[in-house]
Motif scaffolding. Structure first.
Motif, PDB file in Angstrom:
ATOM      1  N   ALA A 153      22.797  13.253  -6.844  1.00  0.00           N
ATOM      2  CA  ALA A 153      22.561  12.154  -8.004  1.00  0.00           C
ATOM      3  C   ALA A 153      22.585  10.513  -7.404  1.00  0.00           C
ATOM      4  O   ALA A 153      23.489   9.816  -7.547  1.00  0.00           O
ATOM      5  CB  ALA A 153      23.629  12.499  -9.005  1.00  0.00           C
ATOM      6  N   MET A 154      21.646  10.196  -6.511  1.00  0.00           N
ATOM      7  CA  MET A 154      21.624   8.998  -5.999  1.00  0.00           C
ATOM      8  C   MET A 154      20.962   8.073  -6.954  1.00  0.00           C
ATOM      9  O   MET A 154      20.597   7.102  -6.574  1.00  0.00           O
ATOM     10  CB  MET A 154      20.907   8.923  -4.673  1.00  0.00           C
ATOM     11  CG  MET A 154      21.987   9.563  -3.520  1.00  0.00           C
ATOM     12  SD  MET A 154      21.682   9.072  -1.996  1.00  0.00           S
ATOM     13  CE  MET A 154      20.191  10.064  -1.851  1.00  0.00           C
TER      14      MET A 154
ATOM     15  N   VAL B   1      13.425  13.409  -5.787  1.00  0.00           N
ATOM     16  CA  VAL B   1      13.625  14.194  -4.479  1.00  0.00           C
ATOM     17  C   VAL B   1      14.837  13.929  -3.943  1.00  0.00           C
ATOM     18  O   VAL B   1      15.689  14.644  -3.573  1.00  0.00           O
ATOM     19  CB  VAL B   1      12.364  14.114  -3.468  1.00  0.00           C
ATOM     20  CG1 VAL B   1      12.798  14.666  -2.292  1.00  0.00           C
ATOM     21  CG2 VAL B   1      11.163  14.587  -4.258  1.00  0.00           C
ATOM     22  N   LEU B   2      15.290  12.720  -4.169  1.00  0.00           N
ATOM     23  CA  LEU B   2      16.532  12.210  -3.253  1.00  0.00           C
ATOM     24  C   LEU B   2      17.749  12.752  -4.120  1.00  0.00           C
ATOM     25  O   LEU B   2      18.722  12.923  -3.452  1.00  0.00           O
ATOM     26  CB  LEU B   2      16.709  10.928  -3.119  1.00  0.00           C
ATOM     27  CG  LEU B   2      16.360   9.789  -4.243  1.00  0.00           C
ATOM     28  CD1 LEU B   2      17.651   9.472  -4.880  1.00  0.00           C
ATOM     29  CD2 LEU B   2      16.202   8.402  -3.592  1.00  0.00           C
ATOM     30  N   ASP B   3      17.466  13.273  -5.306  1.00  0.00           N
ATOM     31  CA  ASP B   3      18.621  13.745  -6.010  1.00  0.00           C
ATOM     32  C   ASP B   3      18.912  15.409  -5.679  1.00  0.00           C
ATOM     33  O   ASP B   3      19.773  15.724  -6.092  1.00  0.00           O
ATOM     34  CB  ASP B   3      18.369  13.807  -7.593  1.00  0.00           C
ATOM     35  CG  ASP B   3      18.169  12.470  -7.903  1.00  0.00           C
ATOM     36  OD1 ASP B   3      19.134  11.609  -7.490  1.00  0.00           O
ATOM     37  OD2 ASP B   3      17.329  12.041  -8.630  1.00  0.00           O
TER      38      ASP B   3
ATOM     39  N   ILE C 254       8.090   8.369   3.670  1.00  0.00           N
ATOM     40  CA  ILE C 254       9.142   9.161   3.411  1.00  0.00           C
ATOM     41  C   ILE C 254       9.868   8.399   2.251  1.00  0.00           C
ATOM     42  O   ILE C 254      10.436   9.160   1.312  1.00  0.00           O
ATOM     43  CB  ILE C 254      10.019   9.488   4.405  1.00  0.00           C
ATOM     44  CG1 ILE C 254       9.390  10.298   5.759  1.00  0.00           C
ATOM     45  CG2 ILE C 254      11.412  10.211   4.372  1.00  0.00           C
ATOM     46  CD1 ILE C 254       9.081  11.596   5.244  1.00  0.00           C
ATOM     47  N   SER C 255       9.842   7.173   2.092  1.00  0.00           N
ATOM     48  CA  SER C 255      10.552   6.519   1.184  1.00  0.00           C
ATOM     49  C   SER C 255       9.914   7.081  -0.473  1.00  0.00           C
ATOM     50  O   SER C 255      10.534   7.308  -1.131  1.00  0.00           O
ATOM     51  CB  SER C 255      10.443   4.949   1.353  1.00  0.00           C
ATOM     52  OG  SER C 255      11.178   4.239   0.476  1.00  0.00           O
TER      53      SER C 255
ATOM     54  N   GLU D 273       9.590  10.529  -5.440  1.00  0.00           N
ATOM     55  CA  GLU D 273       8.787  11.516  -6.259  1.00  0.00           C
ATOM     56  C   GLU D 273       9.496  12.359  -7.154  1.00  0.00           C
ATOM     57  O   GLU D 273      10.766  12.653  -6.596  1.00  0.00           O
ATOM     58  CB  GLU D 273       8.003  12.375  -5.253  1.00  0.00           C
ATOM     59  CG  GLU D 273       6.821  11.503  -4.614  1.00  0.00           C
ATOM     60  CD  GLU D 273       5.757  11.302  -5.345  1.00  0.00           C
ATOM     61  OE1 GLU D 273       5.401  12.091  -6.238  1.00  0.00           O
ATOM     62  OE2 GLU D 273       5.097  10.126  -5.228  1.00  0.00           O
ATOM     63  N   PRO D 274       9.116  12.523  -8.345  1.00  0.00           N
ATOM     64  CA  PRO D 274       9.874  13.589  -9.140  1.00  0.00           C
ATOM     65  C   PRO D 274       9.970  14.792  -8.329  1.00  0.00           C
ATOM     66  O   PRO D 274       9.084  15.193  -7.756  1.00  0.00           O
ATOM     67  CB  PRO D 274       8.936  13.711 -10.475  1.00  0.00           C
ATOM     68  CG  PRO D 274       7.932  12.534 -10.330  1.00  0.00           C
ATOM     69  CD  PRO D 274       7.790  12.096  -8.998  1.00  0.00           C
ATOM     70  N   ALA D 275      10.990  15.379  -8.700  1.00  0.00           N
ATOM     71  CA  ALA D 275      11.356  16.536  -8.066  1.00  0.00           C
ATOM     72  C   ALA D 275      10.439  17.868  -8.406  1.00  0.00           C
ATOM     73  O   ALA D 275      10.058  18.622  -7.479  1.00  0.00           O
ATOM     74  CB  ALA D 275      12.772  17.082  -8.308  1.00  0.00           C
TER      75      ALA D 275
END
Lengths: 361, 176
Positions: free
Chosen positions: A157-158, A169-171, A211-212, A217-219
């Protein structure tokens, strides 16, 4: 031997409370009376109430009218004369204003100790509970709270708290440092492996550097897999390792928008575990100062006040450090104390300023 | 009147003399002798007493820049040179056999001085040898319960030396 008295406060501003606490700490070496701050107003022998806020004025009126147990101290920036039972502390808070009031308070409490300062009357308990519940930001607890310490950040949960944002994706980053995240885009079948604990991501082709954007992007646009560390080396045998912090840091700053990431609270006490490499991540004078301050730690309000910075900028920085798992945080309803430092002399500040000017920094 | 000075220390060949030269108003005054030990493969000369440079502020106040000899056998000079220092700049040569041990040694030997002031760490030679990484240095500090700024730098680049000075000054302002 010094006698210790407990003091608490209600509805003090985030600017005034740290000042009060720091000055209270100056009494620690007093051979006769020292003052210890407690977040539990029920246990306090003296209670400082900021009566300039509507809530503070209301609670003051109620407590002052009801022969409470604790000695009341009205904190105000306006002209105010209290009755003889209570004291007045003038704002702005300075040691020269606070210390005489503390001396008066300790004299009264020693000469005429309250019948019970450890256990407030049921009426007082109700009143305190009612009013402290209204303040929200500075809840006063009826029982002492444990301050728990979280080592590193929760990896999940970033994103900022926004129900309209889909999971990104980062989540998906695992919280377990022994696990990595493998992500494959559904459209182009590009595979990237993220190992945040080792500050690396692995790509099949160095040319793929976006990559950023992938992280944002949505998971739902990727397939993901959590990989145990023992399986990681086989997975990335033919991959190119690259530094992850230089991607995560700007991405976190980009999406932060002055709102704390999910899981962080503005009441948390943050401390850095390692120094972000600001040379590589992008030098920013405010970030340098925040980093230096967060070696000892502090709350967001403390950092904001001390550096006269915008809260949004401070939050952005906290989020960025959180994304790199560089933060330890203490979270509790009790407010942890702010670190105290020797005040730096003006002469020294002037010297540093002249050195910077001479060197063109 | 006491001197105002920055102290540069670190492993032999890490670039202390070069870093001082980058910001001094004159070429550093050095007490170099020809190296006769293993160091000769890295550099022909080594500092045995100190390097000295300075720059002058608007009000003619001199800011002294002292470089300590890198080798531990000259540690008696370290004690002398740090007297009255504002803070410590530690330069570590990543090309040496055990840069992490080098850093630990300087942190141990200057522990009292660092406790009273502050320190910043520059890692040189990372373009030649990229391990240990900065993460490794940070891990070492974390294991020791310490946190200092660590940067990969080129001591020949004035901007890199200024970054170290700026960071050190900020630490001194904020946490002294």
């Amino acid at each position: 031997m010094s006698q210790a008295l407990k003091i608490s406060s209600l509805h003090m501003s985030d600017k005034d409370l740290p000042v009060l606490k720091i000055i209270l700490s100056l009494t620690n070496k007093d051979p006769q009376i020292s003052w210890n701050y407690t977040d539990d107003a029920h246990l306090a022998a003296a209670l400082v109430i900021d009566i300039d806020s509507p809530e503070g004025a209301e609670v003051w009126a109620d407590l002052a009218a009801n022969n409470h147990q604790a000695l009341l101290i009205a904190c105000t920036g306006k002209e105010y004369s209290s009755d003889e039972n209570n004291l007045v502390l003038a704002k702005p808070l300075r040691s020269r204003t606070i210390l005489p009031v503390l001396r008066q308070a300790s004299q009264r409490l020693v000469e005429d100790p309250p019948s019970s300062t450890a256990t407030a009357s049921p009426w007082m308990q109700r009143t305190l509970s009612h009013f402290t519940g209204l303040s929200g930001r500075k809840a006063v607890n009826s029982t002492p709270q444990e301050v728990s310490i979280e080592r590193g950040a929760d990896a999940r949960a970033m994103s900022v708290k926004d129900s309209t944002n889909p999971l990104r994706v980062l989540d998906l980053f695992p919280s377990d440092p022994d696990k990595a995240l493998s992500v494959t885009t559904k459209t182009s079948q590009i595979n990237v492996v993220f190992d945040r604990a080792r500050n690396r991501y692995y790509v099949q082709n160095r040319a793929h550097q976006d990559i950023s954007n992938l992280l944002l992007e949505p998971a739902s646009t990727v397939t993901s897999e959590i990989i145990d560390r023992k399986d990681l080396s086989r997975k990335i045998a033919r991959y190119v390792p690259l530094d992850l912090d230089v991607v995560l840091w700007p991405t976190a700053l980009r999406i932060s928008q002055g709102q704390l990431f999910t899981g962080l609270s503005e009441h948390d006490f943050f401390r850095l575990r390692r120094w972000p490499d600001l040379k590589r991540l992008g030098f920013n004078p405010l970030h340098l100062k925040l980093t230096a301050l967060l070696r000892k730690g502090g709350t967001i309000n403390y950092l904001t006040d001390l550096l006269n910075a915008s809260m949004a900028d401070v939050i952005d920085y906290i989020n960025a450090c959180y994304s790199l798992t560089y933060l330890d945080r203490q979270y509790a309803t009790a407010t942890p104390g702010v670190p105290t430092s020797k005040p730096i002399s003006q002469a020294r500040l002037s010297l540093f300023s002249r050195i910077r000017s001479r060197l063109g920094i | 009147m006491s001197q105002i000075k920055f102290i540069f220390t670190g492993s032999p060949g890490a670039g202390k003399t070069t870093a001082i030269a980058a910001i001094s108003e004159f070429p550093p005054v050095s007490t170099d002798v020809f190296a006769t030990d293993a160091l000769v493969s890295v550099k022909a000369k080594t500092t045995v007493a100190m390097d000295y440079g300075e720059f002058t502020l608007e009000d003619d106040q001199k800011i002294r820049l002292y470089g300590t000899p890198g080798q531990e056998r000259f540690r008696f000079m370290w004690e002398i040179l740090i007297q009255g220092g504002l803070g410590l700049i530690i330069l570590i040569d990543n090309r040496r056999s055990d840069p992490l041990a080098d850093l630990a040694m300087y942190l141990d030997n200057f522990a009292d001085f660092i406790r009273d002031t502050d320190a910043v760490i520059g890692i040189t030679g990372t373009d030649v040898k990229d391990t240990p990484t900065l993460d490794d240095f940070n891990d070492l500090l974390q294991q020791r319960g310490q946190m200092f700024p660590v940067f990969a730098i080129d001591a020949r680049q004035k901007d890199d030396v200024l970054l170290l000075i700026d960071t050190l000054l900020t630490c001194l302002e904020i946490t002294c």
